[in-house]
Every structure is written in C-alpha cells, then in structure tokens.
Design a protein around this motif. Sequence first.
Motif, short mmCIF file in Angstrom:
data_model
loop_
_atom_site.label_atom_id
_atom_site.label_comp_id
_atom_site.label_asym_id
_atom_site.label_seq_id
_atom_site.Cartn_x
_atom_site.Cartn_y
_atom_site.Cartn_z
N TYR A 11 8.90 42.33 25.35
CA TYR A 11 10.07 41.83 24.62
C TYR A 11 10.82 40.79 25.45
O TYR A 11 11.21 39.73 24.95
N THR A 38 17.83 47.76 24.35
CA THR A 38 16.94 47.56 23.20
C THR A 38 16.46 48.90 22.65
O THR A 38 16.32 49.87 23.39
N ARG A 46 11.65 45.50 17.78
CA ARG A 46 12.50 45.78 18.95
C ARG A 46 13.61 44.75 18.98
O ARG A 46 13.37 43.57 18.79
#
Length: 378
Positions: free
Chosen positions: A294, A44, A6
């Motif tokens: 993330y 993302t 990611r």
Amino acid sequence: QGPVKRQALYACSTCTPPGAEPAGICLACSYECHGTHRLFELYTKRNFRCDCGNSKFKNLQCKLLPEKCKVNSGNKYNDNFYGLYCTCKRPYPDPEDEVPDEMIQCIVCEDWFHGRHLGAVPPESGDFHEMVCQACMKHCHFLWAYASQLAVPPLTKVNSLEDEGIVLKVEESEEQKKEIKQESELEHQDAKEEKQTEQFNEPSTSSGSEVLNIYGCCSKFLQKFPVEIAKATSESSFCKLKELQSKPFLKKDTATFWPSNWRSKLCTCEDCLKMYSELEVQFLTDECDTVLAYENKGTSDQETERRDPLMDTLNSMNRVQQVELICEYNDLKTELTDYLRRFADEGTVVKREDIQHFFEEFQSRKRRRTNRMQYYCS
C-alpha cells in the motif's frame, strides 16, 4: 467505491464519543467534514467503507457524498475507533506511560500493540515486515506449523520446551496413513528393483535366469507405471500444510514475526483455501494486501503526479523534435502573454470567443511558418 481494499482511516471523537456506535471516516472526509474536530488516526484498515454522515452521525451530513447507506454492515470495528489500543486498552500517545515502546500493528485483526505486550521481545524493526498477535495466532492456529520454517525468531531465549511452549505432533488421518503406507511400499519396491537390476547386470551363465530377470523387471515396471501416474496427479493437489503438520513444531503463547515474502509460501490447495475462507483470512495469500504494498503504491502515485507532462513528452522525442517543441512552446507563451496583456491594460474581461480567436490566429501563423524552407538536416 464501496469497501476499499485498503485505506487510511480516522475516528471522530467529536461526532462519535465513547458510548456511541463506533464509526470510521476516510482521509477526504477528515479534511472536508471534520476539519475542526478531534480525530483519532487509525492508520490503514482493509475492506472498509467510510461511515461519514450515515446513521451513526446524528447531526452531521457528509459534504462529499450526502446520500449514503445507513449502515456499512461489512465494516469491522474494535477499540481503536475510541482511541484505545493493545491488550492494555490505552490511548496512544499515552501521557501516563513513561516506558518508551513502539507500537506494532497485527496484520490479521489490525489492532496496534505495545512491543512489551506481545509475549516476546520483537526482533529489530528491520528484520521483520509483519506481525500476528497472540490472539490471532490462536485463531489462525495453522500458522504455528509455518512459524518454525518461516517466522523471524524473537529476541527472547528459549530455555526449555516446558517453559516456552509445547511440542505438537498432529495425529495422522486415515488418508495420511494410507499415503505413508503407499510411499513406504513404493520405496521397498524400488529397493527390490535395484537389487534385481544389479543381479541382472552381473554376468550370468544361465540363459534361463537372464530371461527370468528381464521378465521380472518388465513386470515390475508395468506394475509401477500406474502408480507413478497416480503419484504425478496427486502432486497437483499436494498440501504444504499437511506436510508441515506431520512434523513436530513448537507452539507458544506469543505473537509471531514474519519476513517480507512469507505470504507467497502459504499453501493454496483447495482444502487450505476453504480453511482461509472459514477463518475469514483469505487476504493472507494476497501479497498486495500488505501495508508495505500500500505504501509503495502511494509513493509510486505521488511520483507520477509530480512528473511534468511537458518533460515526459520531451523525453520521448529525438533531438530535432525536442528543439521544435521548445521553440513552439516559447512562441505560444510569448504571444499569449502579449495578447492577454492588452485585456489587463484596458481592464476588460477575457471571453471564450477571445481565446478561440487567439488560437485560430496562432494556428494560422504556425502554418505560414511551416510552409517556409526547412532549416535543419533531416
């Protein structure tokens, strides 16, 4: 690094205008290779490899990695790479849109949607962590079975089943029917044994009946024992999804909203894992795939970078060691500053040999100091 799990992505409309092939670039290339260009921020996306400088860019070579594959076949693209989002295919921010509305990213297709175009009014932003859009709910139809148990309800009111959706009852396969029949037989058998046990516990005047009762209980136990072993073995391959699909559940033409820990509750039996693979949604069982994970990793990395190595070292020492280290550090700083000032005053260049000579002298002076009498309590 290949397709990154990611990462933050951008699309360059200067290099890949509408009509050209879609392409995505990483954060580093957005600074180094496209600093003066018009970029679309894509936030993302998962499993993507930077396209900067490959065959999609006719007059641009990547400054960070000139030699690249011509095409990244594993990358997935949508209208976001042209600055268009949602089912309405509008830019964001949209100068012609006067309705204040937040955009939410679908965790499956990773497109962005206006809250009013999801088929249901989203819950308060703090009440849910992930969203699956209408199209992806149709693609991942199995999620409707989980939605009744796990999903966060939207703010719309359900008036009737006919208006809002349909009640689905999945037809039982032959295997499921056999399992249900076996379970019902076991329940009937258990009830029968209970009755026999009660009769056995009651005082009886006939010794023959007692023998028969004991024999009957033992016989039933020996018959049931292999079934119990088979039942325990089958629990390891138990499918949560089949259990949920055997019950009525509501299916609507809307997006769904999910809490933070819902992925951990998806079934991971062999059949379900195969289904995820066929639908190309294996990431749904990975809790580290979430945008929240993330962001947390990024925050943690920033805090690590901001930490002072000297302070980290000091915190790992006792009081005496801390005092010694601070004294040594101050001595080094003072002597090095005085040593380099001479070069500045004379206007001469500091060479490698000069620095090596300084540290050799410094180490020699340090050894002479440590050979003296100890000045603290051990």
